[in-house]
Enzyme design. Structure first.
Site, PDB file in Angstrom:
ATOM      1  N   ALA A  14      30.681  47.946 -75.146  1.00 59.47           N
ATOM      2  CA  ALA A  14      29.134  47.892 -74.732  1.00 59.47           C
ATOM      3  C   ALA A  14      28.376  49.220 -75.444  1.00 59.47           C
ATOM      4  CB  ALA A  14      28.969  47.737 -73.292  1.00 59.47           C
ATOM      5  N   ARG A  19      26.823  56.986 -83.425  1.00 60.01           N
ATOM      6  CA  ARG A  19      27.023  57.823 -84.505  1.00 60.01           C
ATOM      7  C   ARG A  19      27.741  57.154 -85.738  1.00 60.01           C
ATOM      8  NH1 ARG A  19      31.240  61.591 -81.067  1.00 60.01           N
ATOM      9  NH2 ARG A  19      30.929  59.959 -79.566  1.00 60.01           N
ATOM     10  N   LYS A  26      30.002  48.442 -83.745  1.00 57.75           N
ATOM     11  CA  LYS A  26      30.971  49.667 -83.808  1.00 57.75           C
ATOM     12  C   LYS A  26      32.288  48.908 -83.769  1.00 57.75           C
ATOM     13  CE  LYS A  26      32.016  52.439 -80.449  1.00 57.75           C
ATOM     14  NZ  LYS A  26      31.972  53.424 -79.382  1.00 57.75           N
ATOM     15  N   GLN A  77      26.373  43.808 -70.810  1.00 53.48           N
ATOM     16  CA  GLN A  77      26.102  44.908 -69.968  1.00 53.48           C
ATOM     17  C   GLN A  77      24.391  45.269 -70.342  1.00 53.48           C
ATOM     18  OE1 GLN A  77      27.892  48.498 -70.437  1.00 53.48           O
ATOM     19  NE2 GLN A  77      27.591  49.269 -68.449  1.00 53.48           N
ATOM     20  N   ASP A 107      36.854  50.015 -79.067  1.00 54.37           N
ATOM     21  CA  ASP A 107      37.020  51.105 -80.260  1.00 54.37           C
ATOM     22  C   ASP A 107      38.309  52.037 -80.013  1.00 54.37           C
ATOM     23  OD1 ASP A 107      36.447  52.664 -77.780  1.00 54.37           O
ATOM     24  OD2 ASP A 107      34.474  53.382 -78.569  1.00 54.37           O
ATOM     25  N   GLU A 160      36.578  63.825 -64.747  1.00 48.55           N
ATOM     26  CA  GLU A 160      35.869  63.788 -66.170  1.00 48.55           C
ATOM     27  C   GLU A 160      35.594  65.319 -66.609  1.00 48.55           C
ATOM     28  OE1 GLU A 160      34.767  61.322 -68.335  1.00 48.55           O
ATOM     29  OE2 GLU A 160      35.722  59.995 -66.672  1.00 48.55           O
ATOM     30  N   ASN A 175      43.151  61.366 -69.955  1.00 49.22           N
ATOM     31  CA  ASN A 175      42.875  60.126 -69.590  1.00 49.22           C
ATOM     32  C   ASN A 175      42.468  59.285 -70.847  1.00 49.22           C
ATOM     33  OD1 ASN A 175      42.261  57.535 -68.057  1.00 49.22           O
ATOM     34  ND2 ASN A 175      40.411  58.204 -67.470  1.00 49.22           N
TER      35      ASN A 175
END
Length: 449
Positions: A14, A19, A26, A77, A107, A160, A175
């Site tokens: 989603a 970029r 993508k 989404q 991806d 994160e 991760n």
């Protein structure tokens, strides 16, 4: 695979993909001649999943068309509120499903079926892990989320990068985002996570840190979980894939003179003792038998090449080309939807399209099969042992019989019988002194100006 539980797969696709600077979604950009998403679905197919859900945002129509016939369904989404929110959009598509769920990324195309199986095996090992996360150790950990373990692969914390402190950022285990979870747990856990973080998003990894159960991590090679968010990253993944495929080809018995200059497609098949010279490109759909030589600067796509054949240099084989045993396609020859029989030769500067070339036939330099009248395509049939002289044009539909000879420079529009000579050109005429008189006349005209 030790687990025999039903399997569902959620693929997250989603992201906006801004970029990539592309109107194409993508996950539909190719690696080794195949869209990334289809790489992933092909690997998933080996696990025989009961359900497959692709979660998309923009570009739904493109993805839906790409996955048609694969068994995958689309979930949307509408707002990009993080990976946890994206996974939650698959809820309705998985209604009534009971089993294990793999969460993958469109991806991240090169994760192997063996790795997916290992994640599921770990989930069902019997120690009641809530989830299994796929970790990796990149050369540059950059901004990846970190995984901190307490031994035996049990996760003590996942964080994160933007929310990690200096000590956590120093950890090298990262991760990948790929995860295996039981269907009975996944959506219950997603309802419990919040968005109290730097981005204000619902992070899928947060389900690991919810109280009540432990989760585990297993590790994969960094190349296997490399993601693509830009053309530069796409090129990096392509280069890594090609390097591995070249090594595999050589291990299996092919010789690549300059491996770094040879490019394979995802489905290229090479036999043993194949010799590939520099700067050869394989598009999708090429199968090469044993003892074939492919000379430099050749391009092959959708072609089948039989034992002992020789291709190039500077040859182009297009879809539907079938090159028989010991046949030869030489320099600057293009073959499309045509079959060359055993030992047939098309050595120089020719176009062979929509044709059958019989065994041991010889097609001279500059010959073309005129297969298209601007509206329809027609076939040319050249019999076994026929000889086609240089610079001939065979205007299809036309048949040249076995053993026939077509004289050089002929334009053939009618069938030629077996063993006949076909001569289609005016009689040669010489005019003594004409050239000298012409030059004198033209020089006089030039001097007069």
């Amino acid at each position: 695979m030790t687990a025999t539980r039903p399997l569902a797969v959620i693929i997250l696709a989603a992201g906006q993909g801004t970029r990539m600077k592309s109107a194409k979604h993508k996950v539909l950009h190719p690696v080794a001649g195949r869209p990334m998403l289809l790489h992933l679905l092909s690997s998933i197919a080996e696990l025989k999943p009961e359900r497959q859900v692709v979660v998309v945002g923009a570009g739904r129509e493109q993805v839906e068309a790409a996955v048609y016939g694969t068994g995958a369904v689309i979930a949307v989404q509408e707002q990009q509120l993080g990976t946890g929110h994206a996974v939650a959009q698959a809820h309705d598509a998985l209604a009534g499903f009971a089993g294990d769920i793999l969460i993958l990324y469109g991806d991240v195309p090169l994760v192997r079926p063996e790795t997916m199986r290992a994640m599921l095996d770990r989930l069902n090992q019997g120690d009641d892990m809530r989830a299994v996360v796929l970790g990796f150790r990149p050369e540059d950990a950059a901004a990846y989320g970190r995984i901190i373990t307490s031994g035996q692969g049990v996760i003590s914390k996942m964080v994160e990068y933007k929310d990690a402190d200096a000590n956590e950022r120093a950890v090298t285990l990262c991760n990948s985002g790929l995860m295996a979870v039981r269907s009975t747990d996944l959506f219950v856990l997603l309802d419990q996570i919040g968005n109290d973080n730097a981005a204000g998003e619902y992070y899928l990894p947060d389900i690991v840190m919810l109280p009540g159960a432990q989760s585990a991590v297993i590790e994969a090679e960094a190349w296997e979980v490399a993601g693509v968010n830009s053309r530069v990253e796409q090129a990096v993944v392509e280069a890594a894939w090609q390097d591995r495929r070249r090594s595999e080809a050589m291990r299996e018995g092919a010789t690549l003179i300059a491996p770094e200059t040879v490019f394979f497609a995802y489905d290229t098949v090479l036999g043993r003792d194949v010799l590939v010279e520099p700067n050869v490109v394989f598009g999708p759909g090429v199968t090469v038998a044993d003892n074939v030589v492919i000379h430099a600067f050749s391009h092959l796509e959708g072609a089948t090449i039989d034992t002992g054949a020789e291709i190039g240099p500077y040859a182009r084989l297009r879809p539907g080309a079938k090159i028989g045993p010991n046949a030869k396609v030489g320099n600057f020859v293009e073959v499309k939807k045509a079959e060359l029989g055993e030992g047939a030769k098309v050595n120089h500067l020719s176009y062979i399209g929509d044709a059958n070339i019989g065994a041991r036939a010889n097609v001279g330099a500059g010959t073309i099969t005129c297969n298209y009248d601007g509206f329809f395509k027609y076939r040319t049939e050249i019999g076994a042992g026929a000889f086609i002289g240089s610079n001939s044009a065979l205007v299809a539909p036309v048949t040249i019989g076995d053993g026939a000879i077509v004289a050089a420079g002929s334009v053939v529009t009618k069938a030629v019988d077996a063993d006949a000579l076909c001569l289609v050109r005016p009689a040669q005429e010489a005019k003594p002194g004409w050239a000298a008189r012409f030059r004198a006349r033209m020089q006089a005209r030039k001097a007069a100006k």
